[in-house]
Design a protein around this motif. Structure first.
Motif, PDB file in Angstrom:
ATOM      1  N   ASN A   1      -5.025   6.665  -3.376  1.00  0.00           N
ATOM      2  CA  ASN A   1      -3.610   6.588  -3.764  1.00  0.00           C
ATOM      3  C   ASN A   1      -2.710   7.079  -2.642  1.00  0.00           C
ATOM      4  O   ASN A   1      -2.945   8.147  -2.087  1.00  0.00           O
ATOM      5  CB  ASN A   1      -3.336   7.495  -4.976  1.00  0.00           C
ATOM      6  CG  ASN A   1      -3.818   6.882  -6.262  1.00  0.00           C
ATOM      7  OD1 ASN A   1      -4.644   7.448  -6.928  1.00  0.00           O
ATOM      8  ND2 ASN A   1      -3.313   5.725  -6.598  1.00  0.00           N
ATOM      9  N   GLY A   2      -1.706   6.296  -2.342  1.00  0.00           N
ATOM     10  CA  GLY A   2      -0.656   6.773  -1.452  1.00  0.00           C
ATOM     11  C   GLY A   2      -0.960   6.740   0.033  1.00  0.00           C
ATOM     12  O   GLY A   2      -0.171   7.232   0.836  1.00  0.00           O
ATOM     13  N   VAL A   3      -2.071   6.129   0.446  1.00  0.00           N
ATOM     14  CA  VAL A   3      -2.379   6.113   1.890  1.00  0.00           C
ATOM     15  C   VAL A   3      -1.580   5.052   2.635  1.00  0.00           C
ATOM     16  O   VAL A   3      -1.536   5.067   3.855  1.00  0.00           O
ATOM     17  CB  VAL A   3      -3.877   5.890   2.200  1.00  0.00           C
ATOM     18  CG1 VAL A   3      -4.718   7.050   1.728  1.00  0.00           C
ATOM     19  CG2 VAL A   3      -4.366   4.579   1.660  1.00  0.00           C
ATOM     20  N   GLY A   4      -0.981   4.103   1.906  1.00  0.00           N
ATOM     21  CA  GLY A   4      -0.150   3.103   2.581  1.00  0.00           C
ATOM     22  C   GLY A   4      -0.634   1.674   2.430  1.00  0.00           C
ATOM     23  O   GLY A   4      -0.196   0.787   3.158  1.00  0.00           O
ATOM     24  N   LYS A   5      -1.489   1.412   1.437  1.00  0.00           N
ATOM     25  CA  LYS A   5      -2.037   0.062   1.268  1.00  0.00           C
ATOM     26  C   LYS A   5      -0.931  -0.943   0.909  1.00  0.00           C
ATOM     27  O   LYS A   5      -0.847  -2.019   1.499  1.00  0.00           O
ATOM     28  CB  LYS A   5      -3.132   0.054   0.183  1.00  0.00           C
ATOM     29  CG  LYS A   5      -4.285   0.996   0.470  1.00  0.00           C
ATOM     30  CD  LYS A   5      -5.369   0.930  -0.586  1.00  0.00           C
ATOM     31  CE  LYS A   5      -4.920   1.269  -1.989  1.00  0.00           C
ATOM     32  NZ  LYS A   5      -4.448   2.667  -2.136  1.00  0.00           N
ATOM     33  N   THR A   6      -0.124  -0.585  -0.077  1.00  0.00           N
ATOM     34  CA  THR A   6       0.955  -1.504  -0.480  1.00  0.00           C
ATOM     35  C   THR A   6       2.000  -1.620   0.623  1.00  0.00           C
ATOM     36  O   THR A   6       2.560  -2.710   0.849  1.00  0.00           O
ATOM     37  CB  THR A   6       1.578  -1.021  -1.808  1.00  0.00           C
ATOM     38  OG1 THR A   6       0.562  -1.060  -2.815  1.00  0.00           O
ATOM     39  CG2 THR A   6       2.744  -1.890  -2.239  1.00  0.00           C
ATOM     40  N   THR A   7       2.221  -0.528   1.340  1.00  0.00           N
ATOM     41  CA  THR A   7       3.155  -0.581   2.476  1.00  0.00           C
ATOM     42  C   THR A   7       2.649  -1.592   3.513  1.00  0.00           C
ATOM     43  O   THR A   7       3.443  -2.367   4.066  1.00  0.00           O
ATOM     44  CB  THR A   7       3.289   0.823   3.103  1.00  0.00           C
ATOM     45  OG1 THR A   7       3.738   1.733   2.093  1.00  0.00           O
ATOM     46  CG2 THR A   7       4.273   0.823   4.267  1.00  0.00           C
ATOM     47  N   LEU A   8       1.344  -1.620   3.740  1.00  0.00           N
ATOM     48  CA  LEU A   8       0.771  -2.600   4.680  1.00  0.00           C
ATOM     49  C   LEU A   8       1.018  -4.017   4.171  1.00  0.00           C
ATOM     50  O   LEU A   8       1.511  -4.882   4.910  1.00  0.00           O
ATOM     51  CB  LEU A   8      -0.741  -2.344   4.843  1.00  0.00           C
ATOM     52  CG  LEU A   8      -1.481  -3.374   5.688  1.00  0.00           C
ATOM     53  CD1 LEU A   8      -0.999  -3.338   7.141  1.00  0.00           C
ATOM     54  CD2 LEU A   8      -2.995  -3.144   5.640  1.00  0.00           C
TER      55      LEU A   8
HETATM   56  N1  LIG Z   1      10.325   2.442  -1.109  1.00  0.00           N
HETATM   57  C1  LIG Z   1       9.809   3.598  -0.650  1.00  0.00           C
HETATM   58  N2  LIG Z   1      10.604   4.552  -0.131  1.00  0.00           N
HETATM   59  C2  LIG Z   1      10.100   5.718   0.348  1.00  0.00           C
HETATM   60  N3  LIG Z   1       8.768   6.017   0.364  1.00  0.00           N
HETATM   61  C3  LIG Z   1       7.936   5.103  -0.135  1.00  0.00           C
HETATM   62  C4  LIG Z   1       8.393   3.850  -0.673  1.00  0.00           C
HETATM   63  N4  LIG Z   1       7.320   3.162  -1.102  1.00  0.00           N
HETATM   64  C5  LIG Z   1       6.255   3.925  -0.854  1.00  0.00           C
HETATM   65  N5  LIG Z   1       6.607   5.102  -0.269  1.00  0.00           N
HETATM   66  C6  LIG Z   1       5.687   6.184   0.145  1.00  0.00           C
HETATM   67  O1  LIG Z   1       4.788   5.666   1.115  1.00  0.00           O
HETATM   68  C7  LIG Z   1       3.483   6.226   0.929  1.00  0.00           C
HETATM   69  C8  LIG Z   1       2.471   5.087   0.785  1.00  0.00           C
HETATM   70  O2  LIG Z   1       2.737   4.366  -0.413  1.00  0.00           O
HETATM   71  P1  LIG Z   1       1.974   3.023  -0.782  1.00  0.00           P
HETATM   72  O3  LIG Z   1       2.579   2.502  -2.026  1.00  0.00           O
HETATM   73  O4  LIG Z   1       1.941   2.147   0.396  1.00  0.00           O
HETATM   74  O5  LIG Z   1       0.512   3.582  -1.063  1.00  0.00           O
HETATM   75  P2  LIG Z   1      -0.761   2.853  -1.689  1.00  0.00           P
HETATM   76  O6  LIG Z   1      -1.890   3.093  -0.757  1.00  0.00           O
HETATM   77  O7  LIG Z   1      -0.445   1.454  -2.027  1.00  0.00           O
HETATM   78  O8  LIG Z   1      -0.995   3.710  -3.013  1.00  0.00           O
HETATM   79  P3  LIG Z   1      -1.568   3.245  -4.474  1.00  0.00           P
HETATM   80  O9  LIG Z   1      -3.050   3.120  -4.323  1.00  0.00           O
HETATM   81  O10 LIG Z   1      -1.212   4.367  -5.368  1.00  0.00           O
HETATM   82  O11 LIG Z   1      -0.910   1.940  -4.832  1.00  0.00           O
HETATM   83  C9  LIG Z   1       3.580   7.122  -0.294  1.00  0.00           C
HETATM   84  O12 LIG Z   1       3.701   8.452   0.166  1.00  0.00           O
HETATM   85  C10 LIG Z   1       4.847   6.668  -0.996  1.00  0.00           C
HETATM   86  O13 LIG Z   1       5.467   7.723  -1.675  1.00  0.00           O
END
Ligand SMILES: Nc1ncnc2c1ncn2[C@@H]1O[C@H](COP(=O)(O)OP(=O)(O)OP(=O)(O)O)[C@@H](O)[C@H]1O
Ligand SMILES: [Mg+2]
Length: 235
Positions: free
Chosen positions: A38-45
């Motif tokens: 959770n939260g490592v940045g997968k969706t951000t990628l």
């Molecule tokens: N719109 C946003 N504005 C500011 N910070 C954000 C935003 N979206 C995500 N983050 C932050 O970026 C980091 C990575 O989030 P992300 O959603 O990419 O993680 P993830 O790996 O997809 O997690 P999960 O498995 O829970 O979906 C987190 O610390 C999150 O709080």
């Protein structure tokens, strides 16, 4: 042939850096898993590759062509299709309408044939074609989300945690389906927390920790990787 090549990509929100120096590549025909907690940045990628977030630095080549700075619409037109985390269906529209919306920008002339293909892949949806999407089960909604992606003749399908919220049996069926779709020739970027099942169907995988790639390799080799086993499987 390289489908997508990512070089030294950094991205985040405002002054916060989430992804640091990410490099990865996917060859046509592969399933490549990007794994992480959770939260490592997968969706951000995923959002950065899809043009929803502008990277701070780095390069993204799709079929050899730079797409950094391109709009999400342009990236869809090129054939990179993102099935988002949490499905994002139109809950008040029917299954048919949700699926047909997948061919709004791309695949329009193949709409009828692709709909038949999707209904062959997900026979459950054929029985529920006129049902309102918001009343489907979680697993059925995930099928609609993937089916909607398939309606646009994707070259690269990005799946963001397709197994999220499904029962263990459905998770297994979902991974089998993803493998079957890949075997028909579709290139897939599978973003998941589910390490064991992702490695079982992927060709290669990258593991993200704290926004950077910590481990990468052939999925078969990673299944025996002691570091991975210790950190993610509690073994
Ligand atoms: N719109 C946003 N504005 C500011 N910070 C954000 C935003 N979206 C995500 N983050 C932050 O970026 C980091 C990575 O989030 P992300 O959603 O990419 O993680 P993830 O790996 O997809 O997690 P999960 O498995 O829970 O979906 C987190 O610390 C999150 O709080
Ligand atoms: Mg996510």
């Amino acid at each position: 042939m390289s489908m997508i090549t990512v070089k030294n990509l950094s991205a985040g929100y405002g002054f916060v850096n989430v992804l640091r120096d990410i490099s990865l590549d996917i060859t046509a025909g592969e399933i490549v898993a990007v794994l992480g907690s959770n939260g490592v940045g997968k969706t951000t990628l995923n959002n950065t590759l899809s043009g929803l977030i502008k990277p701070k630095s780095g390069e993204v080549l799709f079929e050899g062509k730079s797409i950094v700075g391109a709009s999400p619409e342009t990236i869809v037109d090129l054939g990179m299709i993102h099935v988002p985390e949490g499905r994002k269906l139109f809950p008040n529209l029917s299954v048919r309408d949700n699926l047909e919306l997948g061919s709004y920008r791309r695949g329009k002339s193949d709409r009828a044939a692709n709909l038949e293909d999707v209904l062959d892949t997900f026979p459950k949806l054929r029985d529920r074609i006129n049902q309102i999407a918001g009343t489907l089960s979680g697993g059925e909604q995930q099928m609609v989300a993937i089916g909607r992606g398939l309606m646009s003749n994707p070259k690269l399908l990005i799946l963001d945690e397709p197994s999220l919220g499904l029962s263990p049996l459905l998770v297994e069926q979902m991974f089998d389906l993803i493998k079957r779709i890949n075997e028909k020739g579709l290139t897939i970027l599978l973003v998941e927390q589910n390490v064991i099942q992702s490695l079982a169907i992927a060709d290669r995988a990258y593991v993200i920790e704290e926004g950077a790639i910590a481990i990468s390799g052939n999925a078969a080799d990673l299944q025996d990787n002691s570091e991975l086993k210790k950190s993610y499987l509690g073994l």
